[in-house]
Write a protein that holds these residues in place. Structure first.
Motif, mmCIF file in Angstrom:
data_model
loop_
_atom_site.group_PDB
_atom_site.id
_atom_site.type_symbol
_atom_site.label_atom_id
_atom_site.label_comp_id
_atom_site.label_asym_id
_atom_site.label_seq_id
_atom_site.Cartn_x
_atom_site.Cartn_y
_atom_site.Cartn_z
ATOM 1 N N ARG A 187 0.858 -1.191 0.000
ATOM 2 C CA ARG A 187 0.000 0.000 0.000
ATOM 3 C C ARG A 187 0.894 1.241 0.000
ATOM 4 N N ASP A 242 -0.981 9.237 5.403
ATOM 5 C CA ASP A 242 -1.769 8.698 4.294
ATOM 6 C C ASP A 242 -1.902 9.792 3.244
ATOM 7 N N ARG A 254 0.496 4.634 2.052
ATOM 8 C CA ARG A 254 0.539 4.680 3.516
ATOM 9 C C ARG A 254 1.971 4.424 3.974
ATOM 10 N N ARG A 287 2.212 8.141 11.374
ATOM 11 C CA ARG A 287 1.696 7.570 10.140
ATOM 12 C C ARG A 287 1.223 8.676 9.214
ATOM 13 N N ARG A 330 -0.982 11.328 13.570
ATOM 14 C CA ARG A 330 -1.321 11.074 12.173
ATOM 15 C C ARG A 330 -1.002 12.329 11.366
ATOM 16 N N GLU A 344 -0.898 14.127 7.161
ATOM 17 C CA GLU A 344 -1.270 14.091 5.755
ATOM 18 C C GLU A 344 -0.307 15.015 5.022
#
Length: 486
Positions: A432, A450, A435, A448, A475, A477
């Motif tokens: 993936r 995405d 990610r 993480r 998280r 982005e």
């Protein structure tokens, strides 16, 4: 012992990070105390230990530990020997003098396996009445110990080694800061002053073997006015490393004794996988740590200065090289895979029995080997199951440590939701590619991410989308309108 040392400084009542850490312990069913029968047995044996025949209380031992420590496993005395060289006398708390095989204390220790360390608390292997009281090598308290005597030549190479039971008494409880200051200022008495001489020689022996000590800095999380958290580092002092070398030396000598006797338990670690090394290269690049092409990772680690924040953060991530460590039992022929890659020699855990179950057994095996005797039946009977017990306990400790790191990193960014930071993509999921994982430069947090297909190894500006201790880990982005930087 924890791979990453994290401490929360005096969290106020209602602090969200402290609450999340308490919830982590609750959900993981970490015991809040000891069963009544365990406490009763501990109190009983504290009044009547099995005392050794030899009295070595005339040796002026001292301990070196973090300030406030009470569970003191080790005490030492260093001296010169005629003809050149040094004598290391190293006393290790004799847990077997207090813990009866098959008793309530023993059963509970096998259930816990190791002391668990949290940023705001510690969950001990043994009841405090023993680990911080009767069995601890506290100053001016006679206590049974396993007394190692290791003679080194003028280069720090081992000449002879032996271990026996003895009654010892520490004269002083030193801290790393105090010991370092006394050594640097020239006010240390010879037994302490020699720690630098012996430590430096053993560090050179380590380099010659190809071994490496990480010297991981302690992370301190400080809550500021306004509710935000800051990350600070306590760089290990040279005295930390010299003290660690005495423990490593003893673990290596213990392994040699057991291998010579044909029965024992070793701490093993395979060589770092290429994938792990490449991951660290990306972390180094993200943190602006110089890693020239073709340079061995051990040389890079030795070149670091943990007083620099980016070097300290990189050393934290170097603990990933310890993955794959385990225990190997043998009774007869020596095992084929018996080296510890970081030590670059055979090695065992034998110097922290108040905080780690396996050390009690390694101590007993070493005593038997040195005396030319068979190990006690209770040791031999427990030996086959020890690797799995320690593996399960280690996996639990590692999982809790990872949980603590996630909570701390979430706390550090909890007041920065929506803000943009510079980072680097250090890992991408194979199946993936949208990610992956990003390492920020400042603060040194991993989270993480995405988004569209991620550029592994490249810098990337990211926006914090989530970070709340106990609710959401960090998280990211990709920040809109910001180009990837090669």
């Amino acid at each position: 012992m924890p791979h990453r040392l994290i401490r929360v400084t005096e969290p106020p009542p209602g602090d969200p990070l402290a609450h999340a850490l308490a919830e982590l312990r609750k959900q993981a069913q970490v015991p809040a105390g000891f069963p009544p029968e365990v406490l009763a047995e501990a109190d009983a044996v504290a009044r009547a230990p099995a005392l050794p025949a030899r009295d070595a209380t005339d040796i002026p031992f001292f301990t070196i530990d973090p300030a406030g420590s009470m569970d003191l496993d080790q005490a030492m005395h260093l001296s010169r020997i005629s003809g050149g060289g040094y004598r290391v006398q190293y006393a290790i708390a004799d847990v077997a003098a207090w813990v009866r095989p098959g008793g309530a204390l023993d059963t509970e220790a096998h259930r816990r396996v190791t002391t668990l360390y949290f940023p705001d608390a510690r969950v001990p292997l043994h009841p405090p009445s023993l680990s911080e009281g009767a069995a601890s090598l506290l100053p001016d308290q006679p206590a049974p110990a396993l007394l190692w005597r290791i003679d080194l030549d003028s280069t720090g190479e081992v000449k002879t080694a032996a271990v026996e039971r003895a009654l010892v008494r520490s004269r002083a409880r030193l801290t790393y800061d105090g010991a370092q200051r006394d050594i640097d200022e020239g006010t240390a008495e010879e037994p302490l002053a020699l720690l630098r001489d012996v430590g430096l020689l053993r560090e050179e022996q380590e380099r010659t073997r190809g071994g490496i000590s990480l010297g991981v800095p302690e992370q301190e999380i400080v809550r500021r006015d306004g509710g935000h958290y800051d990350l600070e580092y306590r760089a290990p002092l040279p005295a930390d490393g010299w003290n660690a070398q005495i423990s490593l030396l003893t673990g290596m000598v213990a392994a040699d004794l057991m291998l010579g006797a044909g029965t024992g338990i070793l701490r093993t670690l395979p060589a770092a996988a290429p994938r792990a090394i490449e991951y660290l290269r990306r972390i180094a690049h993200a943190l602006d740590v110089d890693w020239p092409k073709g340079r061995d990772y051990a040389d890079v680690i030795r070149s670091l200065n943990p007083q620099h924040a980016n070097h300290a953060a990189f050393l934290q991530e170097c603990t990933t090289l310890l993955r794959g460590a385990g225990y190997t039992v043998f009774d007869g022929a020596p095992p084929a895979d018996r080296q510890h890659a970081a030590v670059a020699d055979e090695y065992t855990h034998a110097t922290a029995p108040l905080r780690r179950l396996v050390d009690r057994y390694a101590g007993e095996l070493s005593l038997a080997a040195c005396a030319g005797q068979d190990p006690p039946d209770w040791v031999r009977e427990a030996l086959p199951a020890l690797p799995e017990e320690m593996a399960k306990g280690g996996a639990r400790a590692n999982k809790l440590e990872r949980g603590c790191v996630d909570l701390v990193e979430a706390a550090l960014l909890s007041t920065h939701i929506g803000e943009v930071f510079d980072g680097q993509v250090v890992d991408v999921e194979e199946d993936r590619p949208t990610r992956g994982t990003v390492q920020l430069y400042e603060p040194a947090v991993i989270g993480r991410v995405d988004g569209p297909e991620l550029p592994l190894g490249h810098r990337l500006r990211v926006r914090v989308t989530a970070a709340e201790p106990g609710v959401s880990p960090v998280r990211f982005e990709p920040a809109e309108g910001v180009a990837v930087v090669a």
